[in-house]
Write a protein that holds these residues in place. Structure first.
Motif, PDB file in Angstrom:
ATOM      1  N   ARG A  75       0.840  -1.212   0.000  1.00 27.67           N
ATOM      2  CA  ARG A  75       0.000   0.000   0.000  1.00 27.67           C
ATOM      3  C   ARG A  75       0.867   1.250   0.000  1.00 27.67           C
ATOM      4  N   MET A  76       2.009   1.146  -0.653  1.00 25.78           N
ATOM      5  CA  MET A  76       2.933   2.280  -0.752  1.00 25.78           C
ATOM      6  C   MET A  76       3.226   2.877   0.636  1.00 25.78           C
ATOM      7  N   GLY A 115       0.680   8.313   3.226  1.00 27.70           N
ATOM      8  CA  GLY A 115      -0.316   8.909   4.131  1.00 27.70           C
ATOM      9  C   GLY A 115      -1.105   7.862   4.876  1.00 27.70           C
ATOM     10  N   ASP A 117      -3.908   5.058   5.522  1.00 28.02           N
ATOM     11  CA  ASP A 117      -4.484   3.985   4.707  1.00 28.02           C
ATOM     12  C   ASP A 117      -5.940   4.358   4.411  1.00 28.02           C
ATOM     13  N   LEU A 118      -6.241   4.555   3.130  1.00 27.76           N
ATOM     14  CA  LEU A 118      -7.558   5.056   2.759  1.00 27.76           C
ATOM     15  C   LEU A 118      -8.664   4.069   3.134  1.00 27.76           C
ATOM     16  N   ASN A 119      -8.323   2.793   3.237  1.00 26.19           N
ATOM     17  CA  ASN A 119      -9.340   1.810   3.648  1.00 26.19           C
ATOM     18  C   ASN A 119      -9.752   2.052   5.106  1.00 26.19           C
ATOM     19  N   GLY A 161       0.387  13.321   1.696  1.00 26.22           N
ATOM     20  CA  GLY A 161      -0.586  13.474   2.782  1.00 26.22           C
ATOM     21  C   GLY A 161       0.072  13.342   4.150  1.00 26.22           C
ATOM     22  N   GLY A 162      -0.408  12.376   4.931  1.00 23.32           N
ATOM     23  CA  GLY A 162       0.181  12.133   6.252  1.00 23.32           C
ATOM     24  C   GLY A 162       1.659  11.783   6.157  1.00 23.32           C
ATOM     25  N   VAL A 184      -1.128  16.550  -0.114  1.00 23.30           N
ATOM     26  CA  VAL A 184      -2.254  16.378  -1.052  1.00 23.30           C
ATOM     27  C   VAL A 184      -3.606  16.610  -0.371  1.00 23.30           C
ATOM     28  N   LEU A 190      -9.356  17.985   2.706  1.00 17.17           N
ATOM     29  CA  LEU A 190      -8.856  18.046   4.083  1.00 17.17           C
ATOM     30  C   LEU A 190      -7.789  19.120   4.236  1.00 17.17           C
ATOM     31  N   TRP A 194      -2.233  15.868  11.386  1.00 18.48           N
ATOM     32  CA  TRP A 194      -1.249  15.201  12.244  1.00 18.48           C
ATOM     33  C   TRP A 194      -0.198  16.209  12.742  1.00 18.48           C
TER      34      TRP A 194
END
Ligand code: BCO
Length: 311
Positions: A75-76, A115, A117-119, A161-162, A184, A190, A194
């Protein structure tokens, strides 16, 4: 809160940490949020653990430089819920590392971190849970930045992102050729949560921070150097030509600042951190206290005995 209290007890037990401990006490014992702010660390920990995957790996080396690896390549290197908990635990381990001097934060398999995990994000997209995750990560990253270690983010591939926010929780950023740091968040509807926006302003100034966040700009190594987000660029080609792996190059770079006894290097970080975070009069008092922990100490006496010259 429980963990913060344990940390505080640990700090109290070492007299050389007196000044540092007072600084932390003033700053809600090193954490930004505690039960005073309605934050229940255990509750959010449990929630985050429900989204497993990947790991945060810590390698403490004899050189006094540790390597923290964000490890979720499929997941990169996005942050699953359990990786957020892992991060907090690794930071606790680093806080009690008395021989530590430096820290390199890297991503596994040639990229930094994409960033959260979008899930997991989708599953906890309700505002109360989002706020709790945000407070948990702010606590963990604030403690990461406040470690008495000189830290550097080694950015290969993408920090999104994160992941971009995580780079700002280190003292320095080394970008590698072809790498990109990108906040991003705007594209995700958003802003950073963090602590990345507040830290970014300190690093690049409010004008540049506004451009990076408002434009979700891709920061390549050239722009990174120009605005002060990157401290150095490591050439991937040189690593391939035998100049050592990128990690070895990062260790070489960091070792310029971590050469010497651990108490001295940790004291350097402490006085700079107090200068960065405290009002001047308090920073001066902390500096005096930290100075007091070294004056007449082993490294100081040895230097005096060897009549060292600084030519
Ligand atoms: C307060 C925190 C705010 C945040 O961090 S919000 C999250 C911000 N990050 C993102 O939106 C990153 C979204 N991902 C991307 O843009 C791209 O995947 C990325 C990272 C540029 C890589 O692109 P590519 O090289 O083309 O690779 P790809 O898209 O096929 O990705 C490989 C596998 O990794 C997954 N992945 C990448 N980033 C992820 C993430 N953040 N959460 C969950 N999964 C993620 C991606 O879905 C793909 O999985 P799969 O192979 O399709 O199963």
């Amino acid at each position: 809160m429980v963990l913060c209290a344990v940390r505080w007890q640990l700090l109290r037990s070492s007299s050389s940490y007196g000044a540092w401990a007072r600084l932390l006490q003033r700053q809600s014992r090193g954490c930004v949020y505690s039960s005073v702010h309605g934050f229940n660390q255990e509750e959010i920990r449990e929630k985050l653990q429900a989204f497993p995957g990947g790991s945060i790996d810590l390698l403490k080396q004899e050189s006094g430089i540790a390597v923290l690896t964000i490890n979720y390549p499929t997941r990169m290197n996005a942050f699953s819920g359990s990786m957020m908990v892992d991060l907090e635990e690794r930071v606790s381990q680093l806080e009690s590392w008395t021989d530590g001097k430096g820290l390199i934060v890297q991503g596994a398999a040639g990229t930094f971190c994409s960033g959260s995990d979008l899930n997991a994000v989708r599953a906890i997209s309700n505002p109360p849970d989002g706020m709790k995750m945000c407070m948990f990560m702010q606590n963990a990253l604030t403690r990461l930045l406040r470690l008495p270690l000189i830290s550097v983010a080694l950015v290969e591939g993408r920090a999104l992102g994160g992941g971009a926010e995580l780079t700002t929780a280190c003292d320095f950023r080394l970008m590698t050729s072809g790498s990109v740091i990108q906040f991003v968040h705007k594209h995700m509807g958003l802003v950073p949560g963090w602590g990345g926006a507040a830290r970014l302003v300190h690093i690049v100034g409010s004008q540049n921070a506004l451009k990076l966040l408002g434009g979700a700009l891709k920061v390549d190594p050239e722009l990174g150097l120009q605005i002060g987000l990157a401290d150095e660029v490591l050439e991937v080609a040189q690593a391939e030509e035998g100049a050592g792996t990128l990690l070895q190059q990062a260790e070489n770079w960091l070792s310029h600042y971590t050469k010497g006894p651990a108490p001295v290097i940790q004291a350097v970080k402490k006085v700079v951190l107090s200068g960065r975070e405290l009002p001047l009069s308090e920073a001066l008092r902390t500096e005096k206290d930290v100075f007091g922990t070294l004056w007449g100490g082993p490294a100081n006496l040895q230097a005096l005995a060897s009549k060292s010259k600084h030519r």
